[in-house]
Design a protein around this motif. Structure first.
Motif, PDB file in Angstrom:
ATOM      1  N   VAL A 163       2.907  -0.537  -1.770  1.00 29.82           N
ATOM      2  CA  VAL A 163       3.255   0.330  -2.679  1.00 29.82           C
ATOM      3  C   VAL A 163       4.796   0.221  -2.927  1.00 29.82           C
ATOM      4  O   VAL A 163       5.223   0.190  -3.947  1.00 29.82           O
ATOM      5  CB  VAL A 163       3.002   1.744  -2.217  1.00 29.82           C
ATOM      6  CG1 VAL A 163       3.380   2.971  -2.863  1.00 29.82           C
ATOM      7  CG2 VAL A 163       1.271   2.024  -2.171  1.00 29.82           C
ATOM      8  N   HIS A 197       0.666   7.043  -4.085  1.00 35.17           N
ATOM      9  CA  HIS A 197      -0.550   6.444  -3.489  1.00 35.17           C
ATOM     10  C   HIS A 197      -0.840   7.455  -2.497  1.00 35.17           C
ATOM     11  O   HIS A 197       0.158   7.706  -1.681  1.00 35.17           O
ATOM     12  CB  HIS A 197      -0.259   5.075  -2.955  1.00 35.17           C
ATOM     13  CG  HIS A 197      -1.640   4.784  -2.162  1.00 35.17           C
ATOM     14  ND1 HIS A 197      -2.688   5.019  -2.394  1.00 35.17           N
ATOM     15  CD2 HIS A 197      -1.657   4.105  -0.876  1.00 35.17           C
ATOM     16  CE1 HIS A 197      -3.781   4.532  -1.688  1.00 35.17           C
ATOM     17  NE2 HIS A 197      -3.041   4.048  -0.518  1.00 35.17           N
ATOM     18  N   VAL A 214       4.405   6.735  -1.283  1.00 40.55           N
ATOM     19  CA  VAL A 214       3.144   7.353  -0.580  1.00 40.55           C
ATOM     20  C   VAL A 214       3.540   8.705  -0.393  1.00 40.55           C
ATOM     21  O   VAL A 214       4.424   9.194  -0.146  1.00 40.55           O
ATOM     22  CB  VAL A 214       3.220   6.425   0.744  1.00 40.55           C
ATOM     23  CG1 VAL A 214       1.973   7.108   1.714  1.00 40.55           C
ATOM     24  CG2 VAL A 214       3.029   5.183   0.534  1.00 40.55           C
ATOM     25  N   LYS A 254      -2.682   9.740   0.256  1.00 36.04           N
ATOM     26  CA  LYS A 254      -3.488   9.466   1.658  1.00 36.04           C
ATOM     27  C   LYS A 254      -3.887  10.996   2.141  1.00 36.04           C
ATOM     28  O   LYS A 254      -2.961  11.773   2.070  1.00 36.04           O
ATOM     29  CB  LYS A 254      -3.154   8.403   2.456  1.00 36.04           C
ATOM     30  CG  LYS A 254      -3.128   7.150   2.038  1.00 36.04           C
ATOM     31  CD  LYS A 254      -4.273   6.496   1.653  1.00 36.04           C
ATOM     32  CE  LYS A 254      -4.887   5.908   2.872  1.00 36.04           C
ATOM     33  NZ  LYS A 254      -6.060   4.978   2.478  1.00 36.04           N
ATOM     34  N   LEU A 293      -3.975  -1.191  -6.207  1.00 38.60           N
ATOM     35  CA  LEU A 293      -2.631  -0.701  -6.117  1.00 38.60           C
ATOM     36  C   LEU A 293      -1.950  -1.675  -6.798  1.00 38.60           C
ATOM     37  O   LEU A 293      -1.011  -1.310  -7.890  1.00 38.60           O
ATOM     38  CB  LEU A 293      -2.208  -0.577  -4.747  1.00 38.60           C
ATOM     39  CG  LEU A 293      -2.942   0.660  -4.061  1.00 38.60           C
ATOM     40  CD1 LEU A 293      -2.172   0.570  -2.537  1.00 38.60           C
ATOM     41  CD2 LEU A 293      -2.293   2.045  -4.841  1.00 38.60           C
ATOM     42  N   ASN A 323      -8.183   7.040  -2.736  1.00 37.29           N
ATOM     43  CA  ASN A 323      -9.289   6.443  -2.611  1.00 37.29           C
ATOM     44  C   ASN A 323     -10.190   6.943  -1.307  1.00 37.29           C
ATOM     45  O   ASN A 323      -9.681   7.623  -0.588  1.00 37.29           O
ATOM     46  CB  ASN A 323      -8.948   4.889  -2.542  1.00 37.29           C
ATOM     47  CG  ASN A 323      -8.237   4.838  -0.998  1.00 37.29           C
ATOM     48  OD1 ASN A 323      -7.102   4.772  -0.992  1.00 37.29           O
ATOM     49  ND2 ASN A 323      -9.094   4.120  -0.002  1.00 37.29           N
ATOM     50  N   GLU A 365      -1.414   0.615   3.111  1.00 37.66           N
ATOM     51  CA  GLU A 365      -1.168  -0.077   2.136  1.00 37.66           C
ATOM     52  C   GLU A 365       0.155   0.429   1.676  1.00 37.66           C
ATOM     53  O   GLU A 365       0.906   0.029   0.602  1.00 37.66           O
ATOM     54  CB  GLU A 365      -1.985   0.535   0.612  1.00 37.66           C
ATOM     55  CG  GLU A 365      -3.395   0.222   0.999  1.00 37.66           C
ATOM     56  CD  GLU A 365      -4.148   1.648   1.905  1.00 37.66           C
ATOM     57  OE1 GLU A 365      -5.142   1.104   2.041  1.00 37.66           O
ATOM     58  OE2 GLU A 365      -3.561   2.324   1.911  1.00 37.66           O
ATOM     59  N   PHE A 405      -3.010   7.949  -7.069  1.00 37.25           N
ATOM     60  CA  PHE A 405      -3.977   6.980  -6.928  1.00 37.25           C
ATOM     61  C   PHE A 405      -4.488   7.591  -5.535  1.00 37.25           C
ATOM     62  O   PHE A 405      -3.810   7.878  -4.489  1.00 37.25           O
ATOM     63  CB  PHE A 405      -3.784   5.573  -6.659  1.00 37.25           C
ATOM     64  CG  PHE A 405      -4.599   4.509  -6.639  1.00 37.25           C
ATOM     65  CD1 PHE A 405      -5.287   4.047  -7.484  1.00 37.25           C
ATOM     66  CD2 PHE A 405      -5.251   4.576  -5.256  1.00 37.25           C
ATOM     67  CE1 PHE A 405      -6.275   3.063  -7.194  1.00 37.25           C
ATOM     68  CE2 PHE A 405      -5.912   3.501  -4.699  1.00 37.25           C
ATOM     69  CZ  PHE A 405      -6.580   2.836  -5.664  1.00 37.25           C
TER      70      PHE A 405
END
Length: 166
Positions: free
Chosen positions: A128, A111, A135, A113, A103, A28, A124, A26
């Protein structure tokens, strides 16, 4: 090419992928003016799992985050551009101030980033960890930004280094 989906459609796709044993990543962002940093971020995110979901901020949330004059492109256009990238499987537009709800809803395995974060500074990260995900920091060094690109375009030397037709 990826697909722009509603949250309900995406939930069904994620359920199908999980039944097939696929992992989910994921990522964003606003993706207001797509640039190489975005591409490298999403390429890195796609290498973390079998499928990549990208959540794109809706227009109101971009205005809240980025200020007056943004977004440059409407959410549907930004989502379509992101979906056209080879690394992206699914795109969903979201209105929230952050992605915590998404999430919790989709529970991605990872997740992702960008490199302007560390694992410890990802906002976040607690969510998670709460559901057992991880992450990952992906992409290249954060030396690209839409803000800088727009400033350069607005400046008198916006075309410096770019061939001009006479």
């Amino acid at each position: 090419m990826g697909h722009v989906l509603t949250e309900a459609e995406l939930a069904a796709r994620v359920a199908d992928d999980r039944r097939a044993g696929r992992t989910i990543a994921f990522a964003n962002g606003c993706f207001d003016v797509l640039h190489v940093g975005h591409s490298r971020y999403l390429e890195g995110a796609s290498r973390e799992a079998d499928r990549l979901i990208v959540a794109v901020n809706d227009d109101d949330s971009v205005r809240r985050l980025k200020g007056r004059g943004r977004p440059i492109l409407p959410a549907a256009t930004r989502a379509e551009l992101v979906a056209a990238l080879g690394a992206v499987d699914y795109v969903v537009i979201f209105p929230d101030p952050n992605v915590e709800r998404l999430l919790r809803l989709f529970r991605p395995d990872v997740h992702c980033k960008g490199t302007d974060y560390t694992v410890e500074t990802v906002p976040e990260r607690a969510v998670v960890r709460e559901y057992g995900g991880r992450v990952a920091i992906v992409g290249d060094s954060k030396d690209h930004s839409t803000k800088a690109l727009l400033a350069r375009a607005a400046s008198s030397d916006a075309g410096a280094g770019t061939p001009r037709s006479e």
